[in-house]
Design a protein around this motif. Sequence first.
Motif, PDB file in Angstrom:
ATOM      1  N   ALA A   7       0.688  -1.151   0.013  1.00 37.00           N
ATOM      2  CA  ALA A   7      -0.059   0.010   0.070  1.00 37.00           C
ATOM      3  C   ALA A   7       0.863   1.297  -0.005  1.00 37.00           C
ATOM      4  O   ALA A   7       0.448   2.353  -0.602  1.00 37.00           O
ATOM      5  CB  ALA A   7      -0.856   0.081   1.273  1.00 37.00           C
ATOM      6  N   SER A   8       2.119   1.236   0.333  1.00 39.39           N
ATOM      7  CA  SER A   8       2.760   2.761   0.685  1.00 39.39           C
ATOM      8  C   SER A   8       3.787   2.903  -0.351  1.00 39.39           C
ATOM      9  O   SER A   8       4.439   3.679  -0.602  1.00 39.39           O
ATOM     10  CB  SER A   8       3.656   2.531   2.122  1.00 39.39           C
ATOM     11  OG  SER A   8       4.729   1.351   1.704  1.00 39.39           O
ATOM     12  N   CYS A   9       3.713   1.842  -1.316  1.00 41.28           N
ATOM     13  CA  CYS A   9       4.802   1.919  -2.437  1.00 41.28           C
ATOM     14  C   CYS A   9       3.715   2.395  -3.727  1.00 41.28           C
ATOM     15  O   CYS A   9       2.613   1.675  -4.206  1.00 41.28           O
ATOM     16  CB  CYS A   9       5.435   0.856  -2.784  1.00 41.28           C
ATOM     17  SG  CYS A   9       6.406   0.784  -4.526  1.00 41.28           S
ATOM     18  N   ARG A  10       3.941   3.513  -4.436  1.00 38.20           N
ATOM     19  CA  ARG A  10       3.232   4.194  -5.518  1.00 38.20           C
ATOM     20  C   ARG A  10       3.802   3.675  -6.667  1.00 38.20           C
ATOM     21  O   ARG A  10       5.030   3.941  -6.813  1.00 38.20           O
ATOM     22  CB  ARG A  10       3.243   5.678  -5.510  1.00 38.20           C
ATOM     23  CG  ARG A  10       2.205   6.298  -6.117  1.00 38.20           C
ATOM     24  CD  ARG A  10       1.835   7.644  -5.948  1.00 38.20           C
ATOM     25  NE  ARG A  10       3.015   8.329  -6.301  1.00 38.20           N
ATOM     26  CZ  ARG A  10       3.149   9.486  -7.262  1.00 38.20           C
ATOM     27  NH1 ARG A  10       1.855   9.577  -8.005  1.00 38.20           N
ATOM     28  NH2 ARG A  10       4.286  10.117  -7.370  1.00 38.20           N
ATOM     29  N   LEU A  11       3.398   2.801  -7.661  1.00 37.86           N
ATOM     30  CA  LEU A  11       3.731   2.681  -8.968  1.00 37.86           C
ATOM     31  C   LEU A  11       3.455   3.828  -9.916  1.00 37.86           C
ATOM     32  O   LEU A  11       2.539   4.230 -10.074  1.00 37.86           O
ATOM     33  CB  LEU A  11       2.876   1.419  -9.338  1.00 37.86           C
ATOM     34  CG  LEU A  11       2.921  -0.025  -8.753  1.00 37.86           C
ATOM     35  CD1 LEU A  11       2.222  -0.928  -9.299  1.00 37.86           C
ATOM     36  CD2 LEU A  11       4.624  -0.438  -8.704  1.00 37.86           C
ATOM     37  N   LEU A  12       4.747   3.997 -10.407  1.00 37.42           N
ATOM     38  CA  LEU A  12       4.834   5.180 -11.574  1.00 37.42           C
ATOM     39  C   LEU A  12       4.806   4.498 -12.916  1.00 37.42           C
ATOM     40  O   LEU A  12       5.500   3.392 -13.245  1.00 37.42           O
ATOM     41  CB  LEU A  12       6.075   6.005 -11.386  1.00 37.42           C
ATOM     42  CG  LEU A  12       6.260   6.420  -9.933  1.00 37.42           C
ATOM     43  CD1 LEU A  12       7.429   7.695  -9.858  1.00 37.42           C
ATOM     44  CD2 LEU A  12       4.779   7.279  -9.560  1.00 37.42           C
ATOM     45  N   ASN A  13       4.434   5.179 -13.953  1.00 38.23           N
ATOM     46  CA  ASN A  13       4.881   4.961 -15.463  1.00 38.23           C
ATOM     47  C   ASN A  13       5.914   5.802 -15.696  1.00 38.23           C
ATOM     48  O   ASN A  13       6.541   6.601 -15.152  1.00 38.23           O
ATOM     49  CB  ASN A  13       3.566   5.270 -16.096  1.00 38.23           C
ATOM     50  CG  ASN A  13       3.040   6.465 -16.212  1.00 38.23           C
ATOM     51  OD1 ASN A  13       3.806   7.402 -15.950  1.00 38.23           O
ATOM     52  ND2 ASN A  13       1.877   6.677 -16.604  1.00 38.23           N
TER      53      ASN A  13
END
Lengths: 334, 334
Positions: A7-13
């Motif tokens: 939950a605490s890790c944001r996936l970027l493009n």
Amino acid sequence: MRIKENASCRLLNLSQTARFLKKHDNYVILTHASPDGDTLGSAYALYYGLKEIGKCATVLCPEVIPSKYDYFVRETDHIKGDNTTVIAVDVADKSLLGSLKDEFGDRVDLTIDHHISNTMYAQNLYLDSAASATCEIIYELLLKMRVNVNDITAKALYTGIATDTGCFKYSCVTAKTHIIAAELYEFELDAAKINKLMFDTKSRKLVELEKMVLEGAEYHFDGRCMLLCVTADMQEKTGCSGTDLEGIAVLSRSVEGVIAGVTLKQTGDNEFKASLRTYPPLNASAICKQLGGGGHTAAAGATVNGSLEEVKSKVLGFIEKALEETDDRSATCK
Amino acid sequence: MRIKENASCRLLNLSQTARFLKKHDNYVILTHASPDGDTLGSAYALYYGLKEIGKCATVLCPEVIPSKYDYFVRETDHIKGDNTTVIAVDVADKSLLGSLKDEFGDRVDLTIDHHISNTMYAQNLYLDSAASATCEIIYELLLKMRVNVNDITAKALYTGIATDTGCFKYSCVTAKTHIIAAELYEFELDAAKINKLMFDTKSRKLVELEKMVLEGAEYHFDGRCMLLCVTADMQEKTGCSGTDLEGIAVLSRSVEGVIAGVTLKQTGDNEFKASLRTYPPLNASAICKQLGGGGHTAAAGATVNGSLEEVKSKVLGFIEKALEETDDRSATCK
């Protein structure tokens, strides 16, 4: 791409990653321990790219960088203060940060990686598991950021791609990999010189060691597994250690009929680094996970404690199990 | 491109070669002896291309084609009568036609080649010495002829390019080589499988032989030359022969400081095949020419008669001379 939820890790493009890099400053770029061409190539190419757009950045490697990478390694900036942005490149798990783990393991702002096994330890992650190397991603990122690639950046990027693909040999290579290579050839690259240095430069002492290692080669499970041991004694006799030993694991995957090549390198009195190289249907990463390690489908590793005989028996046990499961599956399919 | 004048040989360009192939029929496509991936890949890719445009064609190889190429080798047409068009691919000199030389050596209509050492023995020659492999030329030729490339053709072409470049490792590779590779990846290629077969599949007996060969490794001229011998005795003891021995020469070029790697393979009671691998400023082709052989700048060979000691001394003599000339030149430059 299936990755563990965190939950605490944001996936970027790619675009978001490019924006992230343009927005922040004072970058601390981390490589993984036992640094290889891809983590170093990624770190320095990113460093040169960030310099091009006026950012401050430094590269930190948990170990001394082997001198063979000197052609693209330069002194980087000194970053002071706490207001830094920490980026890890090609680092699948914070434990792989080695000596840098305590200081940075829990405060990585962005990871750029191609390992499907990435454990999402960072605040932000750009993961492209279809990329043959993290350097492939960094190249795309530099283009996206409209940063000028120059000769030294091209050398760093080519090195990462070449080393992680066995010089375009492995199944991770795609058409895109070759297109990027072609584009990097537009620079003063001297790829043949890089390849000679990366793949075809053995020290005489390594030739000695290889001879000893092959002398003790064992075949198991009807020749489907080859086991090589690099004992402390062999390392002492030949004077080989550390990065000298990098290429040994490749020997174990090149014998006809072998689908599991194991290399056990003694790293302490009762400690061995197991390197596993597999071919389908075996999965090196899954086997090494059971040993407390990880990596890619075709190449993975783990540190295993015990005497040589104990470690052998432990590693061979998991390989036997994997081979049996494979046999069972193919029997069911018939 | 400087090539020896030969009034009776017409030099063609790519378009002329494409027109030549469209105009004639009943093609006999010849490969060189000791067939490798490039001569076989070129021959079969050309064969499949000619079939696509409705021509009759056959492939003739002076020796049995090693089974490892089975994935792109198929039975070809039976060509009858005298009204044939003879094409040699990747054949630098008619002597390299081996057992086919007597029948075809003086009646080759067209040679397609990338060896700068081509002796212009054919009626027509399309030579592109900037191509990394003859397969690179064949690919361009098929595009020029607007022939459909299909999966098996792509496999043949990729094989030739990969094997002649050490899997994109050597200095003959250009941006174009990588672009062609990327285009071939659009087909059902399974390049990783091809590369495993071509580069990473050693028989156990070969591992045994390599151990023996390394055991007897000699270093000469301050470590600038490594000499490996594969005696008849070693071949007999391990059961290795012919194409088994292909990869041995590579061992001699991978040791640090070595710029001349020599491998002497015994081929008869008093006959050795010398394979030479060099790095700049040495020129393997020039040295082997003095021994009655030829090849490329970095990889060349010659057949040398005499006892092992005689052959060693002869070959080492020419290498010493070449090293001295190099030393002299660099001394003059200072």
